[in-house]
Design a protein around this motif. Structure first.
Motif, PDB file in Angstrom:
ATOM      1  N   ALA A 148       3.525   6.095  -8.002  1.00 58.82           N
ATOM      2  CA  ALA A 148       3.868   4.744  -8.545  1.00 58.82           C
ATOM      3  C   ALA A 148       5.263   4.826  -9.034  1.00 58.82           C
ATOM      4  O   ALA A 148       5.979   3.727  -9.031  1.00 58.82           O
ATOM      5  CB  ALA A 148       2.838   4.175  -9.795  1.00 58.82           C
ATOM      6  N   PRO A 149       5.666   5.914  -9.720  1.00 62.30           N
ATOM      7  CA  PRO A 149       6.922   5.713 -10.061  1.00 62.30           C
ATOM      8  C   PRO A 149       8.050   5.531  -9.208  1.00 62.30           C
ATOM      9  O   PRO A 149       9.156   4.748  -9.412  1.00 62.30           O
ATOM     10  CB  PRO A 149       7.392   7.024 -10.978  1.00 62.30           C
ATOM     11  N   CYS A 150       7.937   5.961  -7.789  1.00 63.86           N
ATOM     12  CA  CYS A 150       8.763   5.767  -6.910  1.00 63.86           C
ATOM     13  C   CYS A 150       9.071   4.136  -6.554  1.00 63.86           C
ATOM     14  O   CYS A 150      10.210   3.795  -6.424  1.00 63.86           O
ATOM     15  CB  CYS A 150       8.238   6.342  -5.758  1.00 63.86           C
ATOM     16  N   LEU A 151       7.818   3.533  -6.407  1.00 65.37           N
ATOM     17  CA  LEU A 151       7.903   2.178  -6.211  1.00 65.37           C
ATOM     18  C   LEU A 151       8.537   1.443  -7.231  1.00 65.37           C
ATOM     19  O   LEU A 151       9.194   0.590  -7.086  1.00 65.37           O
ATOM     20  CB  LEU A 151       6.570   1.733  -5.851  1.00 65.37           C
ATOM     21  N   GLU A 152       8.252   1.627  -8.592  1.00 71.51           N
ATOM     22  CA  GLU A 152       8.538   0.941  -9.777  1.00 71.51           C
ATOM     23  C   GLU A 152      10.165   1.260  -9.927  1.00 71.51           C
ATOM     24  O   GLU A 152      10.673   0.150 -10.049  1.00 71.51           O
ATOM     25  CB  GLU A 152       7.941   1.617 -10.912  1.00 71.51           C
ATOM     26  N   ALA A 153      10.729   2.173  -9.621  1.00 70.82           N
ATOM     27  CA  ALA A 153      11.936   2.711  -9.634  1.00 70.82           C
ATOM     28  C   ALA A 153      12.786   1.729  -8.656  1.00 70.82           C
ATOM     29  O   ALA A 153      13.764   1.212  -8.873  1.00 70.82           O
ATOM     30  CB  ALA A 153      12.501   4.138  -9.565  1.00 70.82           C
ATOM     31  N   HIS A 154      12.404   1.817  -7.432  1.00 70.81           N
ATOM     32  CA  HIS A 154      12.961   0.897  -6.209  1.00 70.81           C
ATOM     33  C   HIS A 154      12.962  -0.504  -6.731  1.00 70.81           C
ATOM     34  O   HIS A 154      13.875  -1.208  -6.721  1.00 70.81           O
ATOM     35  CB  HIS A 154      12.219   1.230  -4.971  1.00 70.81           C
TER      36      HIS A 154
ATOM     37  N   ASP B  86      -2.269  -1.583  -3.426  1.00 73.91           N
ATOM     38  CA  ASP B  86      -1.631  -0.880  -4.778  1.00 73.91           C
ATOM     39  C   ASP B  86      -1.204  -2.067  -5.587  1.00 73.91           C
ATOM     40  O   ASP B  86      -1.308  -1.802  -6.857  1.00 73.91           O
ATOM     41  CB  ASP B  86      -1.154   0.199  -4.419  1.00 73.91           C
ATOM     42  N   ALA B  87      -0.149  -2.637  -4.854  1.00 72.38           N
ATOM     43  CA  ALA B  87       0.507  -3.508  -5.934  1.00 72.38           C
ATOM     44  C   ALA B  87       0.906  -4.923  -5.130  1.00 72.38           C
ATOM     45  O   ALA B  87       0.822  -5.135  -4.011  1.00 72.38           O
ATOM     46  CB  ALA B  87       2.127  -2.929  -6.044  1.00 72.38           C
TER      47      ALA B  87
ATOM     48  N   TRP C 146       0.922  -1.150   0.130  1.00 69.82           N
ATOM     49  CA  TRP C 146      -0.010   0.024   0.132  1.00 69.82           C
ATOM     50  C   TRP C 146       0.957   1.163   0.119  1.00 69.82           C
ATOM     51  O   TRP C 146       1.796   1.650   0.940  1.00 69.82           O
ATOM     52  CB  TRP C 146      -0.895  -0.056   1.231  1.00 69.82           C
ATOM     53  N   LEU C 147       0.832   1.984  -0.936  1.00 65.49           N
ATOM     54  CA  LEU C 147       1.608   3.232  -1.175  1.00 65.49           C
ATOM     55  C   LEU C 147       1.400   4.326  -0.048  1.00 65.49           C
ATOM     56  O   LEU C 147      -0.025   4.260   0.289  1.00 65.49           O
ATOM     57  CB  LEU C 147       1.291   4.064  -2.487  1.00 65.49           C
ATOM     58  N   ASN C 148       2.119   5.267   0.331  1.00 65.30           N
ATOM     59  CA  ASN C 148       1.714   6.524   1.283  1.00 65.30           C
ATOM     60  C   ASN C 148       0.987   7.142   0.202  1.00 65.30           C
ATOM     61  O   ASN C 148       1.058   7.203  -0.951  1.00 65.30           O
ATOM     62  CB  ASN C 148       3.067   7.127   1.804  1.00 65.30           C
ATOM     63  N   ARG C 149       0.144   8.265   0.791  1.00 67.05           N
ATOM     64  CA  ARG C 149      -0.633   9.028   0.215  1.00 67.05           C
ATOM     65  C   ARG C 149       0.051   9.910  -0.511  1.00 67.05           C
ATOM     66  O   ARG C 149      -0.055  10.448  -1.570  1.00 67.05           O
ATOM     67  CB  ARG C 149      -1.713   9.819   1.002  1.00 67.05           C
TER      68      ARG C 149
ATOM     69  N   TRP D  53       3.057  -6.387  -9.984  1.00 64.49           N
ATOM     70  CA  TRP D  53       1.788  -6.165 -10.635  1.00 64.49           C
ATOM     71  C   TRP D  53       1.202  -4.783  -9.827  1.00 64.49           C
ATOM     72  O   TRP D  53       1.189  -4.848  -8.473  1.00 64.49           O
ATOM     73  CB  TRP D  53       1.006  -7.125 -10.652  1.00 64.49           C
ATOM     74  N   TRP D  54       0.741  -3.961 -10.558  1.00 69.21           N
ATOM     75  CA  TRP D  54      -0.253  -3.074 -10.063  1.00 69.21           C
ATOM     76  C   TRP D  54      -1.730  -3.863 -10.004  1.00 69.21           C
ATOM     77  O   TRP D  54      -1.857  -4.455 -11.034  1.00 69.21           O
ATOM     78  CB  TRP D  54      -0.294  -1.785 -10.943  1.00 69.21           C
ATOM     79  N   VAL D  55      -2.259  -3.623  -9.024  1.00 64.32           N
ATOM     80  CA  VAL D  55      -3.603  -4.550  -8.900  1.00 64.32           C
ATOM     81  C   VAL D  55      -4.801  -3.402  -8.495  1.00 64.32           C
ATOM     82  O   VAL D  55      -4.734  -2.556  -7.876  1.00 64.32           O
ATOM     83  CB  VAL D  55      -3.474  -5.663  -7.828  1.00 64.32           C
ATOM     84  N   ALA D  56      -5.953  -4.094  -8.874  1.00 63.22           N
ATOM     85  CA  ALA D  56      -7.543  -3.447  -8.688  1.00 63.22           C
ATOM     86  C   ALA D  56      -7.740  -3.996  -7.441  1.00 63.22           C
ATOM     87  O   ALA D  56      -8.663  -5.007  -7.458  1.00 63.22           O
ATOM     88  CB  ALA D  56      -8.374  -3.376  -9.608  1.00 63.22           C
ATOM     89  N   ALA D  57      -7.208  -3.641  -6.071  1.00 59.45           N
ATOM     90  CA  ALA D  57      -7.686  -4.460  -5.018  1.00 59.45           C
ATOM     91  C   ALA D  57      -7.571  -3.299  -3.738  1.00 59.45           C
ATOM     92  O   ALA D  57      -7.190  -2.165  -4.112  1.00 59.45           O
ATOM     93  CB  ALA D  57      -6.899  -5.537  -4.795  1.00 59.45           C
ATOM     94  N   ASP D  58      -7.373  -3.923  -2.647  1.00 56.09           N
ATOM     95  CA  ASP D  58      -7.314  -3.183  -1.183  1.00 56.09           C
ATOM     96  C   ASP D  58      -5.822  -2.742  -1.584  1.00 56.09           C
ATOM     97  O   ASP D  58      -5.635  -1.492  -1.038  1.00 56.09           O
ATOM     98  CB  ASP D  58      -7.374  -3.999  -0.192  1.00 56.09           C
TER      99      ASP D  58
END
Length: 110
Positions: free
Chosen positions: A19-25, A43-44, A12-15, A36-41
């Motif tokens: 997304a690019p921050c997580l992807e780069a890491h 985020d990924a 779950w990402l911080n508000r 995967w990015w997901v449509a769920a409770d």
């Protein structure tokens, strides 16, 4: 606990993070097998393979401290199974080749 571990991590990402921050890491982490990015409770979802539990712990801490994850939930992978092998509803649990070793292990513990 030592030895290679595999895990699935819900993120779950911080508000304040995007997304690019997580992807780069994740792109810099060789332990990442899939993401995967997901449509769920969450985020990924991230699947990782680490050399041991300490490495997994470091990876999860890194998600929180450097990748913008506000929350994570880690599920350890115990063993794979083939979802296409089905057990008849008339078959007792433990009679199928995939689950037979579970019944034998339970009997050995008794």
């Amino acid at each position: 606990m030592s030895g290679e571990v595999e895990a699935v991590i819900l993120v779950w990402l911080n508000r304040t993070q995007d997304a690019p921050c997580l992807e780069a890491h994740l792109a810099r982490r060789p332990e990442v097998v899939d993401a995967w990015w997901v449509a769920a409770d969450s985020d990924a979802v991230v699947r990782v393979r680490c050399q041991d539990m300490a490495a997994l712990d470091g990876l999860v801490r890194g998600l929180r401290h450097h990748a913008g994850a506000g929350r994570t939930l880690t599920h350890l992978v115990l063993r794979p199974f083939d979802p296409h092998l089905t057990r008849s509803t008339n078959e007792p649990l433990g009679s199928h080749p995939v689950t037979a070793h579970l019944a034998a292990a339970a009997a050995a513990v008794r």
